[in-house]
Design an enzyme around this catalytic site. Structure first.
Site, PDB file in Angstrom:
ATOM      1  CB  CYS A   9      -1.074  -0.010   1.126  1.00 57.73           C
ATOM      2  SG  CYS A   9      -0.116  -0.113   2.941  1.00 57.73           S
ATOM      3  CG  ASN A  12       4.223  -1.856   5.256  1.00 55.58           C
ATOM      4  OD1 ASN A  12       5.307  -2.190   5.623  1.00 55.58           O
ATOM      5  ND2 ASN A  12       3.174  -2.650   5.105  1.00 55.58           N
ATOM      6  CB  CYS A  14      -3.627   1.741   7.058  1.00 54.30           C
ATOM      7  SG  CYS A  14      -3.436   3.058   7.933  1.00 54.30           S
ATOM      8  NE  ARG A  15      -4.540   1.754   1.752  1.00 53.71           N
ATOM      9  CZ  ARG A  15      -4.421   2.261   0.664  1.00 53.71           C
ATOM     10  NH1 ARG A  15      -5.209   2.036  -0.124  1.00 53.71           N
ATOM     11  NH2 ARG A  15      -3.206   3.028   0.561  1.00 53.71           N
ATOM     12  CB  SER A  16       0.151  -3.563   2.915  1.00 52.57           C
ATOM     13  OG  SER A  16       0.745  -2.736   3.415  1.00 52.57           O
ATOM     14  CG  ASP A 124      -5.362   5.469   2.459  1.00 50.90           C
ATOM     15  OD1 ASP A 124      -5.168   5.263   3.561  1.00 50.90           O
ATOM     16  OD2 ASP A 124      -4.413   6.304   2.021  1.00 50.90           O
TER      17      ASP A 124
HETATM   18  P1  4NP Z   1      -1.615   2.824   4.163  1.00 48.82           P
HETATM   19  O1  4NP Z   1      -2.287   4.073   4.716  1.00 48.82           O
HETATM   20  O2  4NP Z   1      -1.157   3.012   2.715  1.00 48.82           O
HETATM   21  O3  4NP Z   1      -2.868   1.875   3.959  1.00 48.82           O
HETATM   22  O4  4NP Z   1      -0.660   2.356   5.128  1.00 48.82           O
HETATM   23  C1  4NP Z   1      -1.452   5.376   4.745  1.00 48.82           C
HETATM   24  C2  4NP Z   1      -0.735   5.697   5.489  1.00 48.82           C
HETATM   25  C3  4NP Z   1       0.073   6.678   5.638  1.00 48.82           C
HETATM   26  C4  4NP Z   1      -0.146   7.646   4.458  1.00 48.82           C
HETATM   27  C5  4NP Z   1      -0.955   7.501   3.608  1.00 48.82           C
HETATM   28  C6  4NP Z   1      -1.803   6.170   3.489  1.00 48.82           C
HETATM   29  N1  4NP Z   1       0.512   8.954   4.593  1.00 48.82           N
HETATM   30  O5  4NP Z   1       0.552   9.873   3.604  1.00 48.82           O
HETATM   31  O6  4NP Z   1       1.375   8.958   5.688  1.00 48.82           O
END
Ligand code: 4NP
Length: 154
Positions: A9, A12, A14-16, A124
């Site tokens: 994702c 790294n 939240c989703r993954s 997200d």
């Molecule tokens: P993820 O979510 O891609 O599911 O881990 C996010 C976590 C952090 C950010 C964006 C999405 N960020 O911009 O910091």
């Protein structure tokens, strides 16, 4: 190559990590030996545990992801994993852009593996509320089951 899957994702955190946790749980329950990992496109959160809301959502569903630490996808991942699975279409395009020539890893979109959800993103949840994490958990558990079926069929 033994079964191996890398979920990717943006951050790294939240989703993954939730996908990694759901896949470890589902494959362990079936006694399947699969190498599972997750990574992010960005480096912002490298070394950090998953977002507290992601950890809480996973734990509510019986899966402890607190031991995971964020890392960034790197060139060797394209050799080390048979499948690299992107959590959304933007990440899929970004992975495709950095993919080394002749890399053996097969790229796919996570929800393309779930009947009726083809072409969709795991939304997200980072900037939203708890509901987004519950929705993401539902998506990653559905995807984990579908991916296990795919691997079982070979
Ligand atoms: P993820 O979510 O891609 O599911 O881990 C996010 C976590 C952090 C950010 C964006 C999405 N960020 O911009 O910091």
């Amino acid at each position: 190559m033994a079964h191996s899957l890398l979920f990717v994702c943006l951050g790294n955190i939240c989703r993954s990590p939730m996908a990694e946790g759901a896949m470890r749980e589902a494959s362990g329950r079936r006694g399947m030996n699969i190498r599972i990992d997750s990574a992010g496109m960005g480096s912002w959160h490298v070394g950090n545990p998953p977002d507290a809301r992601a950890q809480a959502t996973a734990l509510e569903n019986g899966v402890d992801i607190s031991g995971q630490r964020a890392r960034q996808i790197a060139a060797p991942d394209f050799d080390r994993f048979a499948h690299i699975v992107a959590m959304d279409r933007s990440v899929l395009a970004d992975i495709d852009a950095i993919r080394p020539q002749n890399a053996p890893a097969r790229l796919s979109l996570f929800l393309d593996h779930v009947a009726g959800r083809e072409g969709q993103d795991v939304a997200d949840p980072y900037y939203g509320d708890e509901d987004g994490f519950a929705a993401a958990w539902a998506d990653v558990t559905a995807g984990a089951e579908a991916l296990l079926e795919m691997l079982r069929r070979g």
